[in-house]
Design an enzyme around this catalytic site. Structure first.
Site, short mmCIF file in Angstrom:
data_model
loop_
_atom_site.label_atom_id
_atom_site.label_comp_id
_atom_site.label_asym_id
_atom_site.label_seq_id
_atom_site.Cartn_x
_atom_site.Cartn_y
_atom_site.Cartn_z
N GLN A 13 48.53 52.78 50.42
CA GLN A 13 48.38 51.82 51.45
C GLN A 13 46.97 52.55 52.29
O GLN A 13 46.53 51.81 53.01
CB GLN A 13 49.39 51.84 52.50
CG GLN A 13 50.65 50.97 52.16
CD GLN A 13 50.39 49.63 51.70
OE1 GLN A 13 49.64 49.21 52.27
NE2 GLN A 13 51.05 48.93 50.77
N CYS A 30 67.46 39.82 52.50
CA CYS A 30 67.24 38.51 51.83
C CYS A 30 66.08 38.54 51.02
O CYS A 30 65.90 37.80 49.87
CB CYS A 30 67.43 37.14 52.55
SG CYS A 30 69.20 36.80 52.89
N HIS A 43 44.65 47.38 43.25
CA HIS A 43 44.96 46.10 44.17
C HIS A 43 45.34 45.98 45.49
O HIS A 43 45.34 44.85 46.01
CB HIS A 43 46.11 45.40 43.19
CG HIS A 43 47.51 45.55 43.61
ND1 HIS A 43 48.41 44.88 44.33
CD2 HIS A 43 48.27 46.65 43.18
CE1 HIS A 43 49.58 45.71 44.24
NE2 HIS A 43 49.40 46.80 43.57
N SER A 84 46.27 52.90 44.30
CA SER A 84 46.34 51.78 43.54
C SER A 84 45.45 50.65 44.00
O SER A 84 45.07 50.24 44.83
CB SER A 84 47.78 51.07 43.78
OG SER A 84 47.87 49.85 43.16
#
Lengths: 396, 142
Positions: free
Chosen positions: A179, A324, A201, A199
């Site tokens: 991040q 959820c 992307h 990373s």
């Protein structure tokens, strides 16, 4: 209005990154291991991409290993430290309770293989201290792995200080900077980092490409056996276009970092201020020591997935730490780690901004979120009980 | 898409949201810790469900399941409502993702809990076996 505010999940590729990749798909498609000219042209490109990333991180070109992404880099770094640790009879690893699952799940597996893992408490502000690390280090500690900045709540860790502690105690230090890379200035030498994962992307580069920095002299073992690619440490033909895109994206991301971050900070702070006007809401993670684009807020009495679906209907893409949305039944381990109770953690909203977000978009989010929160609260039995005084508010 | 069109319709335009002031039966299942609570209010006259309202704290499928289940029992005799199954609710919604099926279970149980509350309040005899609930805390494994 369409607002993409989930840049911590992934980013839109920049034109610069796409342009850097295309020639290596269309014309210079050779295998870098081949001797003929389009193969060698590809090999040169890979070298240049590696060099660019090395220069940005402040290390040598041969200290950069390309991977398939942040998760692979994390796995390889931790596995390598564990492997050499086991040989030296050092089977203790230190990390934190709110690492990414690429780290936590690897550590879980190592525990089953006989390693002992200490997970440091990240406090309510989501930040650990170098003193905690110093106190946790034992003679048999083989690795300290602490994320540079948290992916959910954006809190930035005192990496240079932790690095200094580890260097002094001669313990390998890895940081998951997925991040942070491209968003914060990083210098691996100055910050005493032995291994660092990134990373592409997450900073407007392509998906499926990451890198692992490994300081010269630090042991690295393979996850993937094969050819001599990546100095023999990762078999498999190089993802040449991906590497080109990653390097170009990182170069672009850091070229205007100060300016970009100053603008982002303004947007972020306006967004936090606007959303905290909603009653019984709280910011997750430290107010100051956080990524310039990260906003993460809990709203009492509602559930995050329904919040996200309704925001999506209004064109706003965001994320939540509710159970959820994860497919599991427990809410985000990060929010639980900073002490949020389950019922509060279910009602979280993460908005992660990029340089592409505008002031108009921020104002749009600030105008829409309260309506959705109010709508959901009006049908929530939890909210009714709080309003009627049958239960006490957790968030004042 | 994660959800069917019917689920999205019942989620974004839920039917029967709210409370009934002088409800004859109120049922509640789930817990906030697990991220879903359903509360059902019934107005009963001559064993007919004259009105039904719900309040739900939960995800899209929990809200849609509450909405659909209340629609399915509104105006029906209690005996019909007692035979409503979670499967019927899920089917009426054109299916739910596997990890969301418990939302339809909650809807079935919330309705039964409200009917049980009505029976208890009015001293009506009933078969206790009929009102056995699954153990949510156990299911959710904290």
């Amino acid at each position: 209005m369409k607002v993409y505010a989930d840049n911590a999940a992934t980013t839109k590729m920049s034109k610069t990154a796409i342009d850097a990749m295309l020639p290596y798909m269309e014309n210079i498609f050779g295998n870098p291991s081949s001797l003929y000219s389009i193969g060698q042209a590809a090999a040169e490109a890979v070298y240049e991409a590696r060099e660019k990333i090395a220069n940005i991180l402040g290390c040598a070109t041969n200290e950069i290993y390309f991977t398939s992404g942040g998760s692979e880099a994390d796995n390889q770094a931790i596995r390598s430290a564990a492997e050499i640790g086991a040989k030296r009879n050092k089977k203790h690893i230190i990390s934190t309770t709110f690492e990414h699952h690429a780290v936590l799940h690897t550590l879980k597996k190592l525990e089953k293989e006989g390693f002992e893992v200490t997970l440091l408490d990240v406090h309510e502000n989501g930040i650990i201290t170098p003193e905690q690390v110093a106190e946790a280090i034992r003679p048999d500690t083989c690795l300290v792995t602490v994320m540079y900045a948290n992916n959910e709540i954006g809190t930035i860790q005192p990496i240079a200080e932790i690095g200094a502690v580890c260097r002094e105690k001669k313990v390998t230090f890895h940081t998951d900077a997925v991040q942070a890379a491209g968003h914060l200035p990083i210098n691996v030498k100055e910050e005493n980092i032995d291994m660092l994962s990134l990373s592409a992307h997450k900073f407007h580069g392509p998906k499926g490409v990451g890198a692992l920095y490994v300081r010269k002299g630090v042991f690295l073992s393979n996850l993937i056996e094969g050819g001599a690619q990546e100095r023999g440490k990762r078999g498999g033909t190089e993802n040449v276009p991906g590497m080109m895109g990653a390097a170009a994206a990182l170069e672009e991301a850091v070229s205007n970092l100060e300016e970009t971050n100053a603008r982002l900070l303004k947007l972020r702070d306006r967004l936090i201020e606007g959303l905290l006007e909603i009653p019984h809401s709280v910011l997750n993670g430290d107010r100051e020591q956080r990524l310039p684009g990260n906003v993460n807020i809990c709203f009492e009495g509602i559930e995050g997935e329904s919040l996200l679906l309704l925001l999506d209907a209004k064109g706003i893409s965001a994320s939540s730490g509710s159970a959820c949305t994860s497919g599991s039944l427990d809410p985000s381990h990060v929010l639980l780690a900073i002490g949020r109770p389950h019922e509060i953690a279910h009602g979280s909203l993460r908005l992660s901004l990029s340089d592409e977000n505008t002031e108009e978009e921020i104002e749009y989010i600030i105008s829409e979120v309260p309506k959705v929160v109010e709508y959901l609260r009006n049908m929530s039995p939890v909210w009714r009980d709080l309003q009627e005084g049958k239960k006490d508010y957790v968030i004042q | 898409m994660l959800y069917s069109e019917i689920v999205m319709d019942h989620f974004t335009n839920p039917r029967n949201v709210g409370t009934i002031e002088d409800a004859d039966g109120i049922g509640e299942v789930g817990n906030a810790k697990c991220g879903d609570i359903m509360r059902i209010y019934l107005k009963i006259n001559n064993d007919i469900i004259e009105d039904v309202k719900f309040e739900t704290f939960g995800c899209g499928s929990a809200i849609a399941s509450s909405s659909m289940a209340t629609e399915m029992i509104k105006g029906k005799p209690l005996s019909d409502a007692l035979t409503l199954t979670n499967k019927a609710v899920a089917e009426a919604l054109d299916g739910l993702p596997a990890h969301k099926l418990h939302c339809s279970v909650l809807a079935e149980e919330a309705i039964k809990d409200a009917i049980k509350n009505y029976y208890d309040k009015n001293g009506i005899e009933y078969d206790h076996e009929q009102f056995k609930q699954s153990d949510h805390d156990h299911d959710h494994d904290h």
